[in-house]
Design an enzyme around this catalytic site. Structure first.
Site, PDB file in Angstrom:
ATOM      1  N   ASP A 135       1.092  -1.328   0.027  1.00 50.16           N
ATOM      2  CA  ASP A 135      -0.336  -0.215  -0.005  1.00 50.16           C
ATOM      3  C   ASP A 135       1.234   0.799  -0.006  1.00 50.16           C
ATOM      4  O   ASP A 135       1.999   0.902   0.220  1.00 50.16           O
ATOM      5  CB  ASP A 135      -1.185  -0.188   1.252  1.00 50.16           C
ATOM      6  CG  ASP A 135      -1.591  -1.420   1.710  1.00 50.16           C
ATOM      7  OD1 ASP A 135      -2.263  -2.088  -0.089  1.00 50.16           O
ATOM      8  OD2 ASP A 135      -2.477  -1.682   2.306  1.00 50.16           O
ATOM      9  N   LYS A 136       0.129   2.337  -0.421  1.00 49.93           N
ATOM     10  CA  LYS A 136       0.884   3.569  -0.643  1.00 49.93           C
ATOM     11  C   LYS A 136       1.895   4.245   0.864  1.00 49.93           C
ATOM     12  O   LYS A 136       2.903   4.383   0.311  1.00 49.93           O
ATOM     13  CB  LYS A 136      -0.244   4.554  -1.238  1.00 49.93           C
ATOM     14  CG  LYS A 136       1.161   6.126  -1.207  1.00 49.93           C
ATOM     15  CD  LYS A 136      -0.196   7.046  -2.127  1.00 49.93           C
ATOM     16  CE  LYS A 136       0.460   8.874  -2.226  1.00 49.93           C
ATOM     17  NZ  LYS A 136       0.230   9.299  -2.678  1.00 49.93           N
TER      18      LYS A 136
END
Length: 298
Positions: A135-136
Site C-alpha cells: 500500500d502507498k
C-alpha cells in the site's frame, strides 16, 4: 537473454518438458516464440517437441523487452535493497505508490522510478515487471523481476506461497497473546471501492503474528503472511479489535505517533533458480516508525 542447462537425466524427453523442469512455463514459451525468441538443443534452434538426450545442453533465448510507452518515467531516488541480473528489490518509502495511479498530475510511483533507473542503466530489458506490492503508506520491500522468465518464476512461487515476507506493525491496544493465527476470509467491502472486510464468503486469508512488546495503548508485533490479500494485515488486526496505529481507514483512533499506518515489510526470502540459492533481503525500520516506538517507550 539466453538461459542454458545440461540435461543429466537418463531418459530422453521433449524439449518443452526439459524446459518446464527448470521453471519455464508454457505461457512463457509461447510469449518468447511470439516475440522472436527461440528454443535450442546443443545451440541449434529446435521445436518444443524435439528430443533432449542425456548429455545434451538445452536453452531458451528470451528477446529484449522494449519499454512501454504508456508508462512515464520519473526521476526520483530508489532505495535498492538487493539487485542481481534477475531481480531488483526496492525498500519503498511510505507515501510512494507501488504502481501508477490513473489521472494523477505527477506520475510518481515505484514503477515510474524503476523505469527511469532501467533506462539510465541501459539494461537490455526495459519493462518494469512488478511482482509484489505494498500500500502507498506502507513501507518496505517490493520485488521487481528484471525479465519475463524471472517474473514467471516468482509469480509461480507467490501462488505456491513460497515467497516469505515478514512485517513489523504497531497495533492499537494491548495484545494479550504472544503468538497467534488469524484465519479469517477477506473480500471487498460492498460499500467501498477501496476497503476490504472479513466475511465468510471471502477468499481464504491467514496471518501469523508474534508479540514483541506490549504497552497499554499499543503493541509491537512481528507478522508473517501466509496469503497475500489486499490490505490483509490491516483488515485482520482491525477484525481482532487492534487496528494498526495510524490506520484511520480501519478504525484506528487518532494518534500523534505516526502519520500513516504503522506497517513495514522488513524481511523477505525467495528462491532464485538462476543462482540456485535462496535470496534473503532485509530493510531497516524507517525513522517515523522508530520515532513512534520510542514515543511509546516500547
Amino acid at each position: 537473454m539466453k538461459f542454458t542447462w545440461q540435461y543429466n537425466h537418463e531418459t530422453p524427453r521433449k524439449l518443452r518438458s526439459a524446459l518446464k523442469m527448470n521453471g519455464v512455463t508454457s505461457s512463457l514459451m509461447k510469449v518468447v516464440i511470439f516475440h522472436g525468441g527461440k528454443m535450442m538443443i546443443n545451440d541449434e534452434e529446435k521445436w518444443a517437441i524435439d528430443i533432449v538426450n542425456p548429455g545434451d545442453t538445452f536453452s531458451i533465448v528470451i528477446p529484449p523487452e522494449e519499454a512501454n510507452d504508456h508508462v512515464d518515467e520519473f526521476d526520483a531516488p530508489i532505495n535498492i535493497a538487493y539487485e542481481d541480473d534477475d531481480f531488483l528489490v526496492i525498500n519503498k518509502s511510505a507515501g510512494v505508490a507501488t504502481v501508477p495511479a490513473h489521472n494523477v498530475e505527477v506520475p510518481d510511483s515505484l514503477v515510474n522510478r524503476v523505469k527511469h533507473y532501467y533506462r539510465v542503466q541501459n539494461y537490455e530489458n526495459q519493462v518494469t515487471h512488478v511482482a509484489t506490492r505494498l500500500d502507498k503508506d506502507t513501507s518496505g520491500l517490493v520485488v521487481f523481476p528484471k525479465h519475463r522468465f524471472a517474473h514467471a518464476v516468482i509469480d509461480r512461487a507467490l501462488k505456491r506461497h513460497e515467497v516469505k515476507k515478514n512485517y513489523y506493525a504497531l497495533v492499537s491496544g494491548k495484545i494479550a497473546t504472544t503468538h497467534g493465527y488469524i484465519d479469517a476470509a477477506i473480500r471487498r467491502d460492498p460499500d467501498s471501492f477501496v476497503k476490504r472486510m472479513v466475511a465468510a464468503d471471502g477468499k481464504p486469508s491467514v496471518t501469523e503474528y508474534w508479540l514483541k512488546e506490549a504497552g497499554e495503548e499499543s503493541s509491537l508485533v512481528k507478522i508473517r503472511l501466509h496469503t497475500g490479500r489486499t490490505h490483509q494485515i490491516r483488515v485482520h488486526f482491525s477484525y481482532l479489535g487492534h487496528p494498526l496505529v495510524g490506520d484511520s481507514m480501519y478504525g484506528a483512533p487518532d494518534n500523534k505517533l505516526i502519520d500513516r499506518q504503522a506497517l513495514h515489510c522488513y524481511w523477505m526470502q525467495f528462491y532464485s533458480p538462476f543462482k540456485r540459492e535462496w535470496i534473503t533481503v532485509t530493510a531497516p525500520v524507517p525513522d517515523d516508525f522508530k520515532q513512534a516506538l520510542q514515543a511509546k517507550s516500547l
